[in-house]
Scaffold this active site. Structure first.
Site, mmCIF file in Angstrom:
data_model
loop_
_atom_site.group_PDB
_atom_site.id
_atom_site.type_symbol
_atom_site.label_atom_id
_atom_site.label_comp_id
_atom_site.label_asym_id
_atom_site.label_seq_id
_atom_site.Cartn_x
_atom_site.Cartn_y
_atom_site.Cartn_z
ATOM 1 C CG ASN A 193 -1.689 0.727 1.166
ATOM 2 O OD1 ASN A 193 -2.066 2.076 0.444
ATOM 3 N ND2 ASN A 193 -2.282 1.551 2.399
ATOM 4 C CE LYS A 248 -0.149 2.865 4.926
ATOM 5 N NZ LYS A 248 0.171 3.353 6.319
ATOM 6 C CG HIS A 294 -6.109 1.687 5.151
ATOM 7 N ND1 HIS A 294 -5.396 3.139 6.131
ATOM 8 C CD2 HIS A 294 -4.904 0.903 5.066
ATOM 9 C CE1 HIS A 294 -4.037 2.773 6.267
ATOM 10 N NE2 HIS A 294 -3.827 1.550 5.567
ATOM 11 C CD GLU A 296 -2.882 5.484 6.919
ATOM 12 O OE1 GLU A 296 -3.185 5.530 5.788
ATOM 13 O OE2 GLU A 296 -2.031 4.572 7.333
ATOM 14 C CD GLU A 341 -3.441 -1.990 7.474
ATOM 15 O OE1 GLU A 341 -2.279 -2.447 7.090
ATOM 16 O OE2 GLU A 341 -4.131 -1.015 7.457
ATOM 17 N N GLY A 373 2.755 2.704 10.628
ATOM 18 C CA GLY A 373 3.950 3.263 10.502
ATOM 19 C C GLY A 373 4.428 4.091 11.623
ATOM 20 C CB SER A 407 5.413 -1.425 12.479
ATOM 21 O OG SER A 407 5.137 -0.052 12.257
#
Ligand code: 13P
Length: 262
Positions: free
Chosen positions: A11, A13, A99, A101, A171, A177, A217
């Protein structure tokens, strides 16, 4: 035990540009030329979908083309959004829904994510549905309540025979991240609980076949230990997918773990 082929997604992003997208996809294709036993998907930003598709096609690669998001309506006055039909037209085979985000930065709710999952699967595409708890939710001991709620709502009105085209990505938001990866035991426990909940919704057979990826991560250094867990079927990779070498190493670790399970 049911054999599930691991699936690893890159991904990207909101990263890369035309040159980087081109170099990165070439690097991944070349690096995985002699690797089988893992399904690989690249999720470039929308403007680079056609570029990446042409690189995958030119090289006869079996790597799939994915989109990071989609809008559930077929067409109309939705400025800035991208329909599933448009994505199909660009060669997209698989779409990310929910997702973290999009949930936490852009405010998407479970019901809207359900509309996306339904529209993607109804259109005949594959879907990766992302779920995961925040740090506060984990500290409060609510990891399973949160992922169960996310799954229950996102999968509402999804018939069982569509689940063959669905992958779940666990996730944990606190791991995305941040460099703080879930321990293999914690990730395995969450994946097992997710699989059990899918079993509660759809029965044991479908649950034993559904793939559950870990994301957050995930790097070359921790991939093998995570992929060795019984209920972890690959990974969804953010930062490390921006290096062709790291991403290829992670894909190869997934293929090796599948070989070891046979
Ligand atoms: P990182 O690998 O950068 O933590 O991102 C994970 C992720 O969000 C993949 O979708």
């Amino acid at each position: 035990m049911t054999q599930r082929k691991p699936i690893v997604g890159g991904n990207w992003k909101m990263n890369t540009n035309r040159g980087v997208a081109s170099e990165l996809s070439r690097g991944v294709v070349d690096g995985l030329l002699h690797t089988d036993g893992v399904e690989t998907v690249l999720f470039p930003p929308f403007p680079y979908l056609l570029l990446v598709r042409s690189i995958l096609r030119d090289r006869g690669s079996s790597i799939k083309l994915g989109a990071q998001d989609a809008y559930p309506q077929p067409d109309g006055a939705f400025t800035g959004e991208v329909s599933i039909a448009m994505l199909k037209d660009c060669g997209v085979q698989i779409v990310l829904c929910g997702h973290s985000e999009r949930r936490h930065v852009l405010g998407e709710k479970d019901e809207f994510i359900n509309a996306k999952v339904r529209a993607v699967l109804e259109a005949g595409l594959e879907c990766i549905l992302c779920v995961g708890e925040t740090l506060d939710e984990r500290l409060a001991g609510h990891q399973d309540i949160v992922t169960t709620r996310q799954l229950k709502t996102a999968l509402a009105e999804i018939p069982g025979d569509w689940l063959a085209r669905l992958t779940i990505a666990y996730e944990p938001v606190w791991a995305i991240g941040t460099g703080k990866v879930a321990t293999p035991d914690d990730a395995q426990a969450a994946h097992k609980q997710i699989r059990e909940f899918v079993g509660h919704l759809y029965g044991g057979e479908i649950a034993s076949r559904v793939r559950i990826q870990y994301g957050g991560s995930l790097k070359p250094g921790n991939a093998a230990d995570l992929f060795a867990q019984d209920d972890i079927d690959g990974g969804l990779i953010g930062g490390a997918s921006l290096s062709a070498g790291d991403f290829v190493t992670i894909c190869k670790a997934a293929a090796a773990s599948a070989r070891a399970r046979r």
